[in-house]
Structures are given as structure tokens and as C-alpha cells.
Design a protein around this motif. Structure first.
Motif, PDB file in Angstrom:
ATOM      1  N   ILE A  32       0.831  -1.200   0.000  1.00 38.12           N
ATOM      2  CA  ILE A  32       0.000   0.000   0.000  1.00 38.12           C
ATOM      3  C   ILE A  32       0.869   1.255   0.000  1.00 38.12           C
ATOM      4  CG2 ILE A  32      -1.951  -1.095   1.174  1.00 38.12           C
ATOM      5  CD1 ILE A  32      -1.030   0.281   3.755  1.00 38.12           C
ATOM      6  N   GLY A  33       0.260   2.386  -0.347  1.00 38.15           N
ATOM      7  CA  GLY A  33       0.960   3.674  -0.315  1.00 38.15           C
ATOM      8  C   GLY A  33       1.854   3.871  -1.524  1.00 38.15           C
ATOM      9  N   SER A  34       2.541   5.011  -1.542  1.00 31.10           N
ATOM     10  CA  SER A  34       3.475   5.316  -2.621  1.00 31.10           C
ATOM     11  C   SER A  34       4.613   6.152  -2.060  1.00 31.10           C
ATOM     12  CB  SER A  34       2.765   6.067  -3.749  1.00 31.10           C
ATOM     13  OG  SER A  34       2.242   7.295  -3.277  1.00 31.10           O
ATOM     14  N   GLY A  35       5.717   6.119  -2.783  1.00 33.23           N
ATOM     15  CA  GLY A  35       6.913   6.823  -2.331  1.00 33.23           C
ATOM     16  C   GLY A  35       8.059   5.858  -2.155  1.00 33.23           C
ATOM     17  N   PHE A  36       9.037   6.226  -1.347  1.00 34.01           N
ATOM     18  CA  PHE A  36      10.182   5.359  -1.084  1.00 34.01           C
ATOM     19  C   PHE A  36       9.674   4.046  -0.487  1.00 34.01           C
ATOM     20  CE2 PHE A  36      13.580   3.728   1.650  1.00 34.01           C
ATOM     21  CZ  PHE A  36      14.636   3.694   0.746  1.00 34.01           C
ATOM     22  N   PRO A  37      10.109   2.893  -1.022  1.00 35.98           N
ATOM     23  CA  PRO A  37       9.567   1.619  -0.549  1.00 35.98           C
ATOM     24  C   PRO A  37      10.148   1.191   0.806  1.00 35.98           C
ATOM     25  CG  PRO A  37      10.431   1.451  -2.799  1.00 35.98           C
ATOM     26  CD  PRO A  37      10.962   2.718  -2.213  1.00 35.98           C
ATOM     27  N   LEU A  38       9.272   0.736   1.670  1.00 33.91           N
ATOM     28  CA  LEU A  38       9.660   0.188   2.973  1.00 33.91           C
ATOM     29  C   LEU A  38       9.155  -1.246   3.067  1.00 33.91           C
ATOM     30  CD1 LEU A  38       8.684   3.118   5.380  1.00 33.91           C
ATOM     31  CD2 LEU A  38      10.980   2.542   4.555  1.00 33.91           C
ATOM     32  N   LEU A  39      10.064  -2.155   3.422  1.00 38.72           N
ATOM     33  CA  LEU A  39       9.727  -3.560   3.628  1.00 38.72           C
ATOM     34  C   LEU A  39       9.646  -3.801   5.129  1.00 38.72           C
ATOM     35  CD1 LEU A  39       9.393  -6.476   2.520  1.00 38.72           C
ATOM     36  CD2 LEU A  39      11.910  -6.641   2.528  1.00 38.72           C
ATOM     37  N   LEU A  40       8.475  -4.197   5.630  1.00 36.23           N
ATOM     38  CA  LEU A  40       8.272  -4.373   7.058  1.00 36.23           C
ATOM     39  C   LEU A  40       8.306  -5.851   7.429  1.00 36.23           C
ATOM     40  CD1 LEU A  40       7.481  -1.403   6.767  1.00 36.23           C
ATOM     41  CD2 LEU A  40       5.483  -1.850   8.230  1.00 36.23           C
ATOM     42  N   GLY A  41       9.075  -6.186   8.457  1.00 39.10           N
ATOM     43  CA  GLY A  41       9.172  -7.562   8.928  1.00 39.10           C
ATOM     44  C   GLY A  41       8.599  -7.698  10.327  1.00 39.10           C
ATOM     45  N   HIS A  42       7.663  -8.641  10.496  1.00 39.72           N
ATOM     46  CA  HIS A  42       7.000  -8.799  11.792  1.00 39.72           C
ATOM     47  C   HIS A  42       7.712  -9.813  12.674  1.00 39.72           C
ATOM     48  CE1 HIS A  42       5.277 -12.727  10.713  1.00 39.72           C
ATOM     49  NE2 HIS A  42       4.948 -12.214   9.533  1.00 39.72           N
TER      50      HIS A  42
END
Length: 268
Positions: free
Chosen positions: A13-23
Motif C-alpha cells: 500500500i501507499g506510494s513513495g520510497f519503498p519500505l519492507l516491514l518484517g513482523h
């Protein structure tokens, strides 16, 4: 590093610089819901479910280490056509995240490690964790009193029942095949991991370490040790345990947004 034909289930979701989230281990992508809206206002946010968690397939039988997990996440970025990105990882999400940042420094430009540690467990802690995992494997379930003990490790002693009880119910509901084929072997990868603190010296990404001040399995001293090696700031989250982003979401969101605003070029 092993790769697999299986694919993570993920949110994008979203746009802009990509962030990869790890749970965290034993959670899923929904762990990040307290931060998602705020992050997606400025960034493209990709949040996978780890193998055997959420809606992702079970752990590939070929996988033997967190290096394989790191490779899987890099393969996901390749699949999405994303060259440069940041990683925000909590607990095991930080473990594979730091490993990925070390092996692909030209791609991982920003790294946030929350309630995580790249060192190994003490022999005593490793033995304790493996005994718990063996008990789960043998029973095919997480049963009392181990159930309540495991759940309590994720939060401070002051955590409200509204956070603790859903976790207990989730852990209680996990089926035997999932526990034996994904949760237990992944747990042994995590708690049997070698000391990889030296990898932190290879990381060129702009970094931040965050720790809940009441984190039981990953206490603040471990976060400080990593911050010292990385030469970065270490932020303590007041009143929070291991899943600091859920126990004190406002403080974690504030710290993330402030750091990312300085470290990336978001779309405002």
C-alpha cells in the motif's frame, strides 16, 4: 542462500520510497497495523506474512537458516521490481532484515531494527527455547502453562488484556501440522542462530535501533550493543515490552516517522 518457488502473502500500500516491514515470530503482517496508515501516507509499504504465519504458505522444507529467509525477501523485492528500499524489522524481522542489509548494501538504504538482536543466545537460553519448542512439537499444540508463559514474553507485565488475550487465543488455535512443519523449525532457526553481530559492520544503510524499555527476551542492553556497533541512535520506548509497536504505538510511530523523514525522500 536457498530460494523457493513459494511466495509470501503480502500487503502493498501507499506510494513513495519503498519500505519492507518484517513482523515478529508468532505474529503476522497485522502486527504493523498501528503504524500502517501513518507510514503509507508518505511511503510505499510492503508487509509480508512470514512463512507459516498469517496467510503465507508453510516454511519451505529446504530452508535451514535466517539467511534463506533474507533471500526470500530480496526475491520478493525483485518480483516487485523494487531496486532500492528500506527495511523496518521487529524481532526476527530485524534479524533477517539486518542480514539482508549486510549482503545487499547497494539495495537496502535504510534499516530500523526494533526489539531485535544479531548476537546468539546463551547456551542456557538456547536450551530453554529448544525445550519449549520440543514440547510444542511433541504435543502438537501450545498448551498451558507454556501457552501463558510464551504470550507473556511478548509484552510488559502491565500489558492490557486487550493485547494479551487475543495473542493467547491465537497461539492456542494453531494447528498441529503448522506448528510441527513451520513454527517449531522456524523457532529453532531463530533461537539456534549463530552470532552475527559482525555483520552489522558491513551495513552501509542509514540505521536506527529501537527497543521497548521493558522488553524481556531482547532487553535494552542488546539494542544498545547493536547501536554502538552501527554507530547509530538507540531509542527506548517507554512502558513497552517486546512488541513495542503495539504496546506503545504512538512512541514507535513518532520515532519511525522522524527517522525516515531524515533518511529518505518521501512523497509529501
Amino acid at each position: 542462500m536457498q530460494t523457493t518457488d513459494k511466495q509470501f502473502n503480502y500487503l502493498d500500500i501507499g506510494s513513495g520510497f519503498p519500505l519492507l516491514l518484517g513482523h515478529s515470530y508468532l505474529f503476522d503482517r497485522h502486527m504493523w497495523e498501528p503504524q500502517l496508515d501513518a507510514l503509507a501516507e508518505h511511503y510505499r509499504v510492503i508487509v509480508p506474512d512470514l512463512w507459516g504465519h498469517g496467510e503465507s504458505p508453510q516454511l519451505p522444507a529446504s530452508h535451514t537458516s535466517l539467511s534463506d529467509i533474507a533471500a526470500d525477501h530480496l526475491a520478493l523485492m525483485d518480483q516487485l521490481g523494487i531496486q532500492e528500499f528500506g527495511i523496518v524489522g521487529l524481532s526476527v524481522g530485524g534479524m533477517w532484515g539486518a542480514e539482508l542489509a549486510a549482503v545487499a548494501p547497494e539495495r537496502v538504504k535504510v534499516l530500523v531494527l526494533l526489539d531485535s538482536y544479531m548476537g546468539d543466545e546463551t547456551p542456557e537460553e538456547r536450551q530453554r527455547y529448544f525445550a519449549m519448542l520440543d514440547a510444542v512439537d511433541q504435543a502438537g499444540a501450545i498448551t498451558s502453562p507454556l501457552l501463558e508463559y510464551i504470550a507473556a514474553q511478548f509484552y510488559s507485565d502491565n500489558v492490557p488484556a486487550s493485547l494479551l488475550q487475543p495473542l493467547i487465543e491465537h497461539l492456542q488455535s494453531l494447528p498441529a501440522d503448522l506448528l510441527r512443519n513451520s513454527i517449531v523449525p522456524l523457532g529453532k532457526m531463530i533461537f539456534g542462530r549463530p552470532d552475527k553481530l559482525a555483520l552489522l559492520e558491513k551495513i552501509t544503510a542509514t540505521t536506527l535501533v529501537i527497543t521497548g524499555e521493558l522488553d524481556k527476551p531482547r532487553p535494552p542492553a542488546e539494542g544498545q550493543r547493536m547501536a554502538d556497533i552501527l554507530g547509530c541512535e538507540h531509542v527506548l520506548i517507554p512502558g513497552a515490552g517486546h512488541i513495542s509497536n503495539k504496546e506503545n504505538p504512538e512512541a514507535v510511530t513518532k520515532a519511525l516517522l522522524a527517522f525516515l523523514a531524515e533518511s529518505t525522500t518521501p512523497l509529501f
